[in-house]
Write a protein that holds these residues in place. Structure first.
Motif, short mmCIF file in Angstrom:
data_model
loop_
_atom_site.label_atom_id
_atom_site.label_comp_id
_atom_site.label_asym_id
_atom_site.label_seq_id
_atom_site.Cartn_x
_atom_site.Cartn_y
_atom_site.Cartn_z
N VAL A 71 0.85 -1.19 0.00
CA VAL A 71 0.00 0.00 0.00
C VAL A 71 0.89 1.24 0.00
O VAL A 71 1.89 1.30 0.72
CB VAL A 71 -0.93 0.00 1.23
N THR A 72 0.52 2.25 -0.79
CA THR A 72 1.21 3.53 -0.77
C THR A 72 0.30 4.57 -0.13
O THR A 72 -0.89 4.32 0.06
CB THR A 72 1.61 4.00 -2.19
N ALA A 132 -4.52 5.65 2.26
CA ALA A 132 -4.09 4.34 1.80
C ALA A 132 -4.51 4.15 0.35
O ALA A 132 -5.69 4.30 0.02
CB ALA A 132 -4.71 3.25 2.66
N CYS A 133 -3.54 3.82 -0.52
CA CYS A 133 -3.80 3.62 -1.95
C CYS A 133 -3.23 2.27 -2.36
O CYS A 133 -2.12 1.91 -1.98
CB CYS A 133 -3.13 4.70 -2.79
N GLY A 134 -4.00 1.54 -3.15
CA GLY A 134 -3.53 0.25 -3.63
C GLY A 134 -4.69 -0.60 -4.08
O GLY A 134 -5.78 -0.10 -4.35
N PRO A 153 -0.62 12.47 -9.32
CA PRO A 153 -0.04 11.13 -9.45
C PRO A 153 -0.24 10.30 -8.18
O PRO A 153 -0.38 10.84 -7.08
CB PRO A 153 1.44 11.39 -9.70
N LEU A 154 -0.23 9.00 -8.35
CA LEU A 154 -0.33 8.05 -7.25
C LEU A 154 0.95 8.12 -6.40
O LEU A 154 2.04 8.20 -6.95
CB LEU A 154 -0.50 6.66 -7.84
N PRO A 155 0.83 8.11 -5.08
CA PRO A 155 2.03 8.08 -4.24
C PRO A 155 2.92 6.89 -4.60
O PRO A 155 2.40 5.79 -4.85
CB PRO A 155 1.51 7.97 -2.82
N ARG A 156 4.22 7.10 -4.59
CA ARG A 156 5.16 6.02 -4.95
C ARG A 156 5.54 5.15 -3.77
O ARG A 156 6.02 4.04 -3.94
CB ARG A 156 6.42 6.63 -5.56
N ASN A 157 5.34 5.69 -2.56
CA ASN A 157 5.69 4.93 -1.36
C ASN A 157 4.72 5.32 -0.24
O ASN A 157 3.72 5.97 -0.52
CB ASN A 157 7.15 5.18 -0.96
N PHE A 158 5.05 4.96 0.98
CA PHE A 158 4.21 5.33 2.12
C PHE A 158 5.04 6.24 3.01
O PHE A 158 6.10 5.85 3.51
CB PHE A 158 3.76 4.09 2.90
#
Length: 91
Positions: free
Chosen positions: A31-32, A47-49, A83-88
């Motif tokens: 999850v990013t 939380a993205c994924g 853009p979608l986060p690349r990490n957390f």
């Protein structure tokens, strides 16, 4: 399909490694997003994924790390960031 949820975690969740533990769990699940302390004493988590991975993190938030006491978790679906986060991240 990617989903995004914003969770607000209430209880004894600041000063107990909640954000760092959330970041570790998110990495484990793929999850990013981000976790940050809010001035009112809560922790906000983006939380993205995949549906399954995000649901797993949201479920984990109800328990948190051993030193935490989670009273409530409010979960809201939000638009997937672009853009979608690349990490957390923690902040």
């Amino acid at each position: 399909m990617t989903v995004a949820r914003r969770c607000t975690v209430t209880g004894r969740v600041q000063g107990v490694f909640f954000r760092a533990s959330t970041a570790r769990k998110a990495a484990e699940l793929g999850v990013t997003g981000a976790a940050r302390n809010l001035p009112d004493g809560t922790v906000e988590v983006l939380a993205c994924g995949s549906e399954q991975a995000v649901a797993g993190l949201c479920d984990w938030l109800h328990e948190g790390p051993p030193a935490a006491r989670v009273d409530e978790v409010e979960v809201r679906d939000v638009p997937v960031p672009d853009p979608l986060p690349r990490n957390f991240a923690t902040g």
